[in-house]
Design an enzyme around this catalytic site. Structure first.
Site, mmCIF file in Angstrom:
data_model
loop_
_atom_site.group_PDB
_atom_site.id
_atom_site.type_symbol
_atom_site.label_atom_id
_atom_site.label_comp_id
_atom_site.label_asym_id
_atom_site.label_seq_id
_atom_site.Cartn_x
_atom_site.Cartn_y
_atom_site.Cartn_z
ATOM 1 C CB THR A 18 -36.386 34.099 44.476
ATOM 2 O OG1 THR A 18 -36.790 34.175 45.170
ATOM 3 C CG2 THR A 18 -38.198 34.954 44.166
ATOM 4 C CD1 TRP A 19 -31.722 28.506 43.959
ATOM 5 C CD2 TRP A 19 -32.786 27.220 44.320
ATOM 6 N NE1 TRP A 19 -30.505 27.949 44.105
ATOM 7 C CE2 TRP A 19 -31.231 27.219 44.412
ATOM 8 C CE3 TRP A 19 -33.397 25.835 44.536
ATOM 9 C CZ2 TRP A 19 -30.278 26.127 44.592
ATOM 10 C CZ3 TRP A 19 -32.652 24.638 44.829
ATOM 11 C CH2 TRP A 19 -31.500 24.326 44.525
ATOM 12 C CG ASP A 47 -39.411 30.812 49.641
ATOM 13 O OD1 ASP A 47 -39.275 30.429 50.685
ATOM 14 O OD2 ASP A 47 -38.333 30.406 49.045
ATOM 15 C CE1 TYR A 52 -32.662 29.866 47.442
ATOM 16 C CE2 TYR A 52 -34.872 30.875 47.784
ATOM 17 C CZ TYR A 52 -33.329 30.225 47.836
ATOM 18 O OH TYR A 52 -34.701 29.027 48.143
ATOM 19 C CE1 TYR A 191 -35.971 21.509 47.829
ATOM 20 C CE2 TYR A 191 -36.571 22.606 50.733
ATOM 21 C CZ TYR A 191 -35.663 22.174 49.553
ATOM 22 O OH TYR A 191 -34.722 20.898 49.630
#
Length: 280
Positions: A18-19, A47, A52, A191
């Site tokens: 979800t960055w 995640d 973020y 990631y």
């Protein structure tokens, strides 16, 4: 969907990163639809982090999951290194839980190494776990020596996961960290499987293009399938649209052949020695 089992938890190897999400009101509904598409298709890992969008991604996730069965989700968030004291951890967690609309996390991670004593950080996480506010805890952006120090402090079996950069072009962790975590029963979350987090795309070499063309899939789908090839890595790509999410879901079912993997190894060399840990 491929799944892996860690300490009794059945986790989809494809998670939802979800960055960068939740930061534009114009994309809010599209991003929620993408997350719900993944969750309705068998993905159970999300995640996120307080970093973020300074909580905006957590708020987005909270909206996406509000009508779902919480017990069927594995929700991960992370706290800043400057929130690593037990007191600050508790405050950060309370804020994250409020944004997420839940009363517990499945996994809480120290986002990267802190100047705060690691033993005190561990004590804070263990207290949160004992209070039922988090089910598991771990770290992110730790290398092998860091992980050994962590296990020396916390004991074998205490650490659930470590999350690091991992993709076809950034393979350094394969030399020692991945084997070490497997030996100690600690999950590895990879990631940035497309290396897009730092704005530098993975170079498309001949083998990668040939495999994508032959299979009738995209280069990104080959890259994503590659990260899941061993069954040891939980990968967390971001997908901000339903179309992108569907492409990622299809990649989760793509199995590369031994010949294809060997061709990729020739173009994107596995590490032959210890490499400095890379991060974004």
């Amino acid at each position: 969907m491929k799944y892996m089992t860690v300490k009794g938890e059945k986790l989809s190897q494809l998670g939802l990163g979800t960055w960068g999400m939740g930061e534009k009101a114009s994309k809010w509904e599209e991003e929620i639809a993408a997350l719900r598409c993944g969750l309705s298709s068998g993905v159970n890992v999300i995640d996120t982090a307080e970093m973020y969008g300074e909580g905006q991604a957590e708020s987005l996730v909270g909206e996406a999951i509000k009508d779902l069965d919480r017990s069927q989700l594995f929700l991960i968030s992370k706290f800043y290194p400057w929130h690593a004291s037990p007191r600050e951890q508790k405050k950060s967690l309370a804020a994250s839980l409020k944004r997420l609309g839940t009363d517990y996390l499945d996994l809480y991670l120290l986002h990267w190494k802190s100047d705060y004593p690691l033993a005190e950080t561990v004590k804070g996480l263990q207290d949160l776990q004992a209070a039922g506010l988090i089910r598991h805890w771990g770290v992110s952006n730790f290398d092998t020596a860091d992980m050994q120090e962590l296990v020396d402090i916390a004991g074998e079996g205490a650490v659930f996961a470590n999350e690091d950069l991992y993709n076809l072009d950034k393979r350094g962790v394969e030399y020692d960290l991945l084997p070490w975590q497997k030996q100690h029963g600690i999950a590895f979350i990879g990631y940035s499987p497309f290396n897009s987090g730092n704005g530098q795309s993975i170079p498309v070499k001949a083998s990668l293009k040939q495999i994508a063309d032959k299979r009738g899939v995209s280069v990104h789908q080959v890259l994503l399938a590659w990260t899941m090839r061993t069954g040891q890595v939980l990968t967390i790509p971001k997908a901000s649209s339903v179309d992108h999410m569907r492409a990622n879901l299809a990649a989760a079912d793509l199995v590369l052949t031994a010949g294809e993997l060997a061709a990729l190894d020739r173009d994107y060399l596995p590490p032959k020695s210890k490499q400095p840990l890379e991060s974004i």
